[in-house]
Design an enzyme around this catalytic site. Sequence first.
Site, mmCIF file in Angstrom:
data_model
loop_
_atom_site.group_PDB
_atom_site.id
_atom_site.type_symbol
_atom_site.label_atom_id
_atom_site.label_comp_id
_atom_site.label_asym_id
_atom_site.label_seq_id
_atom_site.Cartn_x
_atom_site.Cartn_y
_atom_site.Cartn_z
ATOM 1 C CD GLU A 59 30.341 -111.927 -18.438
ATOM 2 O OE1 GLU A 59 30.038 -112.182 -19.603
ATOM 3 O OE2 GLU A 59 31.514 -111.673 -18.092
ATOM 4 C CG ASP A 63 33.007 -104.061 -18.829
ATOM 5 O OD1 ASP A 63 33.363 -105.002 -18.092
ATOM 6 O OD2 ASP A 63 32.239 -104.191 -19.788
ATOM 7 C CG ASP A 87 34.832 -109.532 -18.088
ATOM 8 O OD1 ASP A 87 33.959 -109.479 -18.962
ATOM 9 O OD2 ASP A 87 35.868 -110.225 -18.202
ATOM 10 C CG HIS A 121 30.255 -107.061 -25.334
ATOM 11 N ND1 HIS A 121 29.572 -107.117 -24.134
ATOM 12 C CD2 HIS A 121 31.470 -107.578 -25.087
ATOM 13 C CE1 HIS A 121 30.354 -107.638 -23.215
ATOM 14 N NE2 HIS A 121 31.524 -107.931 -23.760
ATOM 15 C CG ASP A 122 30.546 -111.284 -24.688
ATOM 16 O OD1 ASP A 122 31.420 -110.735 -25.386
ATOM 17 O OD2 ASP A 122 30.602 -111.371 -23.446
HETATM 18 O O1 TEU Z 1 32.692 -112.685 -21.244
HETATM 19 C C1 TEU Z 1 32.760 -113.873 -20.533
HETATM 20 C C2 TEU Z 1 32.361 -115.023 -21.277
HETATM 21 O O2 TEU Z 1 32.033 -116.011 -20.700
HETATM 22 C C3 TEU Z 1 32.401 -114.921 -22.742
HETATM 23 O O3 TEU Z 1 33.684 -115.205 -23.148
HETATM 24 C C4 TEU Z 1 31.475 -115.864 -23.286
HETATM 25 O O4 TEU Z 1 31.837 -117.153 -22.936
HETATM 26 C C5 TEU Z 1 31.509 -115.770 -24.760
HETATM 27 O O5 TEU Z 1 31.717 -114.461 -25.161
HETATM 28 C C6 TEU Z 1 30.189 -116.195 -25.275
HETATM 29 O O6 TEU Z 1 30.320 -116.168 -26.625
HETATM 30 C C7 TEU Z 1 33.376 -111.593 -20.744
HETATM 31 C C8 TEU Z 1 33.244 -110.439 -21.704
HETATM 32 O O7 TEU Z 1 31.894 -110.056 -21.780
HETATM 33 C C9 TEU Z 1 33.817 -110.826 -23.020
HETATM 34 O O8 TEU Z 1 33.636 -109.836 -23.990
HETATM 35 C C10 TEU Z 1 35.279 -111.090 -22.797
HETATM 36 O O9 TEU Z 1 35.848 -111.563 -23.982
HETATM 37 C C11 TEU Z 1 35.525 -112.117 -21.698
HETATM 38 O O10 TEU Z 1 34.743 -111.875 -20.543
HETATM 39 C C12 TEU Z 1 36.956 -112.057 -21.242
HETATM 40 O O11 TEU Z 1 37.192 -110.869 -20.559
#
Ligand code: TEU
Length: 561
Positions: free
Chosen positions: A262, A97, A204, A336-337
């Site tokens: 992403e 990542d 990210d 994971h989100d």
């Molecule tokens: O996620 C980006 C992001 O847009 C997320 O915050 C999303 O809006 C949210 O999780 C949806 O519920 C990335 C990573 O995948 C996330 O884990 C991080 O928290 C975020 O960036 C900040 O680095």
Amino acid sequence: MAPWWHSAVVYQIYPRSFADSDGDGIGDIPGIVAHLDHLSALGVDVVWLSPVYRSPMDDNGYDISDYSDVDPLFGTLADLDALIAGLHSRGMKLVMDLVVNHTSDEHPWFVESRDTSSPKRDWYLWRAAREGHEPGTPGAAPTNWGSFFSGSGWQFDPATSQYYLHLFSPKQPDLNWENPAVRQAMYQMMRDWVDRGVDGFRMDVINLISKTYPLTDGPVNGPDGLCYDPSLVVEGPRLHEFLQEMNREVGISANDLFSVGEMILVNADQARSHTDAAARELGMVFTFEHMNVDSGPTGLKWDVIPLHLPALKANLAQWQYGLAERGWNSLYFENHDQPRSVSRFGDDGPEFRVASAKTLATTLHLLKGTPYVYQGQELGMTNAGFTDIGQYNDLETLRFYTEALSDGADPAELMAAIAFKSRDNARTPMQWDATPKAGFTTGEPWLRVTPNHDQVNAAAAIADPGSVFHHYRALIDLRHRLEVVRQGRFALLLPDDEHLFCYSRTLGDEVLLVVANWSSAPVPLPASDLPSLDGAQVLLGTHEVTSGDLAAWESRIYKLA
Ligand code: TEU
């Protein structure tokens, strides 16, 4: 010739929740190394490892304070070397990542940048208060931007009377990518990881790195008077340039490295422009569009509406068509989100959990692109089932809860939305076996183990030929064996059907037909609207094929005659 990752299936590991080797209740790298045979058995080609760098863990590692070292919570650089070696010796690759839109506020760069006379000041986005406002008072932030984690995107620093931008938490200050020294530092860091044996990067929120200047107010759409419209901050004017520079400087295309960016709010046309091989930017991007189909008119994730299947099909089809000739898709229902897909799109009750998890998998894995399996998805793991806000850990969830309560939201409604959508649904410990801590740890897990691990666990799934796990294994195997799965042309069938997800894949005179019942009741197959099944062979199905009807959550992959 197609690049190697066009044939690959990726498995995402969220290290904190995968396997704990030392009993502190938090997963670690030696824990991963101990489970590599699970990944080999599944048949995946690549592991994407969520961040293991040094971090204060405000956002579980997405706030990095040292890009070149492993956090002691997760192990050591030697452990990471062992992971790379263990994967490579089994024919798998490792994708790290890469979180470069922001650092931790505890990164030495940011600590230095707090000093106005430091050359590092310009590495971040420091700004004076809004004109005519007393710095630090309500409404004095430089713009009205809300952060992705609720509340203002600006943090006031009393020592210098200025604000810094943080599109995520206040402990995640945004870097200034206009400064060439920032970019060079990142490229050097990436080259160092490649030299160590890493095979690529998951980037990210990479479409936030180029900001549009000057930073200006946007339309207010939050109950707190802030602007939460991400269109203001994505896809800035230098994004292509920065991605091309990164690709060149790190040798991404030149060395056939894996890359997935992403991208918040990205549409299929933009995705094509970033993933067209000729652009030499990225291998593929992660879209959010299909993850927003169950959000209401505000577009906010917490504004939950029931899934309307035609909307999901239309969106996935748009991306299949949009990237058919140039560019490449990534395929995912979980990470994971996101909440667990079987709880979100399937039916996670005892009767249909297995069938619906399999059918979601069939539907996704027969599309054209690179499929991603998120840890536990191959077991049909479900949402966490938390009922009390005290059970949650995720800062996005907790910040939203606090902000929404103070804006007058109804607590019961909030808890319902959180139970459905919180990121912690994906972060409960991996369910290895039926023992009290699910085989995840010998200590106290950092997040509650889901009680259904007595049924839903890897040991049980591997022993049961009819499990979700073996269905994933078969899907991955099919992709590896059949060129039509990798490269065949996609066509959506029955776009308006509210229960059936059907499509074909065609390569030369070879045609596959995928039929999937996304509902908890049987549905007849409308023979007159589908290609003829005369002489067709079922390559893989979720049920014994007994009739032309599809049972609840039944799916089949036909090879047409
Ligand atoms: O996620 C980006 C992001 O847009 C997320 O915050 C999303 O809006 C949210 O999780 C949806 O519920 C990335 C990573 O995948 C996330 O884990 C991080 O928290 C975020 O960036 C900040 O680095």
